[in-house]
Design an enzyme around this catalytic site. Structure first.
Site, mmCIF file in Angstrom:
data_model
loop_
_atom_site.group_PDB
_atom_site.id
_atom_site.type_symbol
_atom_site.label_atom_id
_atom_site.label_comp_id
_atom_site.label_asym_id
_atom_site.label_seq_id
_atom_site.Cartn_x
_atom_site.Cartn_y
_atom_site.Cartn_z
ATOM 1 N N HIS A 1 32.226 46.691 36.847
ATOM 2 C CA HIS A 1 31.548 46.364 38.042
ATOM 3 C C HIS A 1 31.067 47.841 38.791
ATOM 4 O O HIS A 1 31.349 48.726 38.359
ATOM 5 C CB HIS A 1 32.724 46.032 39.289
ATOM 6 N N ASP B 1 35.416 35.356 45.604
ATOM 7 C CA ASP B 1 35.295 36.258 44.217
ATOM 8 C C ASP B 1 36.786 37.144 44.256
ATOM 9 O O ASP B 1 37.178 37.872 45.239
ATOM 10 C CB ASP B 1 34.073 37.035 44.125
ATOM 11 N N GLY C 1 30.083 42.215 36.585
ATOM 12 C CA GLY C 1 29.800 43.557 36.333
ATOM 13 C C GLY C 1 28.391 43.414 35.670
ATOM 14 O O GLY C 1 27.930 44.314 34.920
#
Length: 292
Positions: free
Chosen positions: A177, A80, A208
């Site tokens: 996030h 990620d 998020g």
């Protein structure tokens, strides 16, 4: 069942549900997530951030691959928010999916670096997620590129996908996030999601996803988001419980596995709630050899 993300999300897109990308930065979180997914027969994306990979080491990926390969649950192992060098390491380690995050760059530079990664990964069977627009960050999150949100433009999304060949696209529609600070109310632009969905054919990704109201997140899944990232929402109950356990015992209580038993169980409650919220439970049945 270890897969790449393109295979995993194609089924989610066809049957209109979202697969959670749980951030599994430790072995305890990995174990808890896999147990919950097996219980609910829910496909899952095991997401690892480059900083977590640095901490755990390359051998941690082999643990993920073993659990994914020996489970009946469809899984992919996903790097990620990565840079170019992180991705080369991830491919060597055995990740089946990566996200190249060049969203902070101008559009043309984002396209160039993303296409470079796509051209490198696709011949190796590794799928690529790109990002267009920027997703804000809150204090305490590992993603600290800034707090401002630059919304994804539908026409840019269409052009970006065509030029890069990405397998999935992370879009900015108003999330950030981390856990939102008190008094902060995210404003998700669901009409913008609809407009982007009408322009691109690849699965859409929501970053998020923690701290947003459940009804908004569920609506995103219904409107065509097929991957939703969850990190803070599962780490918060784990650490709340961990603090409680440590406060209840004296200094002689020091066996790590005993300290973590209750916190992992508390985390799993949220994992299972998210799986059901995304309509991901009982979707293992769609992943047959004929479907792939």
């Amino acid at each position: 069942m270890l897969m790449n993300m393109k295979e995993l999300l194609a089924v989610a897109k066809e049957h209109n549900f979202a697969i959670p990308a749980f951030n599994i930065g430790t072995g305890e979180i990995l174990k808890g997530v896999m147990e919950s997914c097996e219980k609910l027969q829910a496909p899952v994306i095991l997401a690892i951030h480059p900083l977590e990979l640095d901490f755990q080491g390359d051998s941690f990926v082999q643990s993920c691959r073993y659990l994914a390969s020996t489970s009946k649950v469809p899984c992919c192992i996903h790097l990620d928010h990565a840079g170019e060098s992180d991705i080369y390491r991830a491919v060597r380690d055995g990740f089946t999916s990566v996200m190249i995050d060049a969203s902070h760059m101008p559009f043309d530079e984002n396209v160039a670096i993303t296409k470079k990664i796509v051209d490198f990964c696709h011949p190796l069977g590794v799928t690529v997620e790109g990002e267009l627009g920027t997703i804000g960050s809150t204090e305490g999150d590992v993603e600290t590129v800034g707090t401002d949100i630059i919304y994804t433009k539908p026409e840019d999304a269409k052009k970006f996908v065509e030029l890069t060949g990405v397998d999935a696209l992370a879009i900015a529609i108003g999330t950030a996030h981390g856990i939102y600070p008190k008094g902060f109310k995210p404003q998700l632009k669901l009409d913008l999601l609809d407009a982007i969905k009408a322009q691109v054919d690849v699965p859409l990704v929501l970053h998020g996803g923690s701290s947003n109201p459940d009804d908004e997140i569920a609506e995103c899944a219904r409107r065509g988001v097929n991957k939703i990232n969850i990190s803070s929402d599962i780490k918060k109950p784990l650490f709340q419980s961990l603090r409680k356990v440590l406060n209840e015992h004296d200094e002689n209580f020091r066996e790590p596995f005993l300290v973590l038993v209750e916190p992992v169980q508390e985390m799993k409650k949220v994992v299972e709630q998210k799986i059901k919220l995304f309509n991901d439970d009982d979707k293992m049945k769609y992943y047959t050899l004929s479907a792939l």
